[in-house]
Write a protein that holds these residues in place. Structure first.
Motif, PDB file in Angstrom:
ATOM      1  N   ALA A 120       0.152  48.655  51.966  1.00 21.39           N
ATOM      2  CA  ALA A 120       1.569  48.963  52.188  1.00 21.39           C
ATOM      3  C   ALA A 120       1.749  49.802  53.448  1.00 21.39           C
ATOM      4  CB  ALA A 120       2.141  49.698  50.979  1.00 21.39           C
ATOM      5  N   ILE A 121       0.851  50.754  53.653  1.00 26.34           N
ATOM      6  CA  ILE A 121       0.934  51.601  54.850  1.00 26.34           C
ATOM      7  C   ILE A 121       0.824  50.738  56.101  1.00 26.34           C
ATOM      8  CG2 ILE A 121      -0.226  53.438  56.152  1.00 26.34           C
ATOM      9  CD1 ILE A 121      -1.055  54.582  53.360  1.00 26.34           C
ATOM     10  N   ASN A 122      -0.116  49.819  56.104  1.00 24.31           N
ATOM     11  CA  ASN A 122      -0.290  48.928  57.257  1.00 24.31           C
ATOM     12  C   ASN A 122       0.956  48.072  57.487  1.00 24.31           C
ATOM     13  OD1 ASN A 122      -2.874  49.909  57.743  1.00 24.31           O
ATOM     14  ND2 ASN A 122      -3.827  48.364  56.442  1.00 24.31           N
ATOM     15  N   LEU A 123       1.537  47.554  56.415  1.00 27.35           N
ATOM     16  CA  LEU A 123       2.744  46.739  56.522  1.00 27.35           C
ATOM     17  C   LEU A 123       3.910  47.558  57.079  1.00 27.35           C
ATOM     18  CD1 LEU A 123       4.269  44.058  55.884  1.00 27.35           C
ATOM     19  CD2 LEU A 123       4.754  45.053  53.632  1.00 27.35           C
ATOM     20  N   ILE A 124       4.103  48.753  56.553  1.00 25.58           N
ATOM     21  CA  ILE A 124       5.197  49.618  57.005  1.00 25.58           C
ATOM     22  C   ILE A 124       4.991  50.022  58.458  1.00 25.58           C
ATOM     23  CG2 ILE A 124       6.327  51.856  56.666  1.00 25.58           C
ATOM     24  CD1 ILE A 124       6.953  49.569  54.573  1.00 25.58           C
ATOM     25  N   HIS A 125       3.743  50.317  58.830  1.00 22.97           N
ATOM     26  CA  HIS A 125       3.447  50.667  60.223  1.00 22.97           C
ATOM     27  C   HIS A 125       3.896  49.552  61.157  1.00 22.97           C
ATOM     28  CE1 HIS A 125       0.401  51.423  63.580  1.00 22.97           C
ATOM     29  NE2 HIS A 125       1.297  52.383  63.647  1.00 22.97           N
ATOM     30  N   GLN A 126       3.583  48.324  60.796  1.00 28.60           N
ATOM     31  CA  GLN A 126       3.962  47.156  61.602  1.00 28.60           C
ATOM     32  C   GLN A 126       5.486  47.002  61.661  1.00 28.60           C
ATOM     33  OE1 GLN A 126       2.693  43.538  59.758  1.00 28.60           O
ATOM     34  NE2 GLN A 126       3.571  42.237  61.327  1.00 28.60           N
ATOM     35  N   LYS A 127       6.139  47.035  60.503  1.00 31.10           N
ATOM     36  CA  LYS A 127       7.589  46.801  60.442  1.00 31.10           C
ATOM     37  C   LYS A 127       8.391  47.936  61.092  1.00 31.10           C
ATOM     38  CE  LYS A 127       7.833  43.682  56.494  1.00 31.10           C
ATOM     39  NZ  LYS A 127       8.593  42.626  57.141  1.00 31.10           N
ATOM     40  N   MET A 128       7.994  49.175  60.841  1.00 35.31           N
ATOM     41  CA  MET A 128       8.707  50.305  61.443  1.00 35.31           C
ATOM     42  C   MET A 128       8.509  50.318  62.954  1.00 35.31           C
ATOM     43  SD  MET A 128      10.540  52.222  59.387  1.00 35.31           S
ATOM     44  CE  MET A 128      10.627  53.803  60.214  1.00 35.31           C
ATOM     45  N   GLY A 129       7.301  50.006  63.400  1.00 32.80           N
ATOM     46  CA  GLY A 129       7.033  49.940  64.836  1.00 32.80           C
ATOM     47  C   GLY A 129       7.929  48.921  65.524  1.00 32.80           C
ATOM     48  N   ALA A 130       8.063  47.764  64.921  1.00 33.60           N
ATOM     49  CA  ALA A 130       8.916  46.709  65.482  1.00 33.60           C
ATOM     50  C   ALA A 130      10.384  47.138  65.489  1.00 33.60           C
ATOM     51  CB  ALA A 130       8.745  45.420  64.696  1.00 33.60           C
ATOM     52  N   MET A 131      10.833  47.774  64.403  1.00 38.01           N
ATOM     53  CA  MET A 131      12.232  48.210  64.308  1.00 38.01           C
ATOM     54  C   MET A 131      12.524  49.313  65.320  1.00 38.01           C
ATOM     55  SD  MET A 131      15.132  47.660  62.848  1.00 38.01           S
ATOM     56  CE  MET A 131      14.594  46.559  61.572  1.00 38.01           C
TER      57      MET A 131
END
Length: 139
Positions: A120-131
């Motif tokens: 989940a941390i990896n997924l959030i890192h990716q999505k938040m970075g893009a946003m």
């Protein structure tokens, strides 16, 4: 702390829950103190100041608050609260905690997010970075 702090905390949390329910990141402007600090689960250093805290929370509104988002439990003290949440994203169940601290005038001065599991941390890192990157390009 004054005796009315629990009343202030009730107001802060009611406002926060309303913003989450309505997915209204514009309401953060009034809710955040000028010296607010945001602690991201994926950024090493605290993000200091109202503008950057609002930027991170606005991105979080877009990333986290889908129809599956819900708070599971809430522990409230005189000047802070811990809210456990769960949300499903891309087939991954994200479990986390929002730790919110407010001042005597009912503004958030600190917002800390913790997440699990590592997937989940990896997924959030990716999505938040893009946003956040998309937000910077729009400025």
């Amino acid at each position: 702390m004054s005796n009315n702090t629990s009343g202030i905390g009730t107001e802060v949390l009611a406002t926060w829950h309303q913003l989450v329910r309505e997915r209204n990141s514009k309401g953060l402007e009034a809710l955040l103190a000028n010296d607010a600090v945001f602690h991201s689960p994926v950024v090493h250093t605290p993000q200091v100041g109202k503008a950057v805290t609002q930027q991170y929370l606005t991105a979080a509104f877009h990333v986290f608050f889908n129809p599956s988002f819900r708070y599971l439990r809430e522990t409230v003290a005189s000047d802070h609260a811990v809210l456990e949440f769960q949300v499903e994203m891309d087939g991954i169940t994200v479990n986390g905690v929002d730790m919110i601290t407010w001042n005597d005038v009912g503004q958030i001065v600190e917002f800390k997010v913790m997440l699990r599991p590592l997937k989940a941390i990896n997924l959030i890192h990716q999505k938040m970075g893009a946003m956040l990157q998309a937000g910077r390009q729009q400025q």
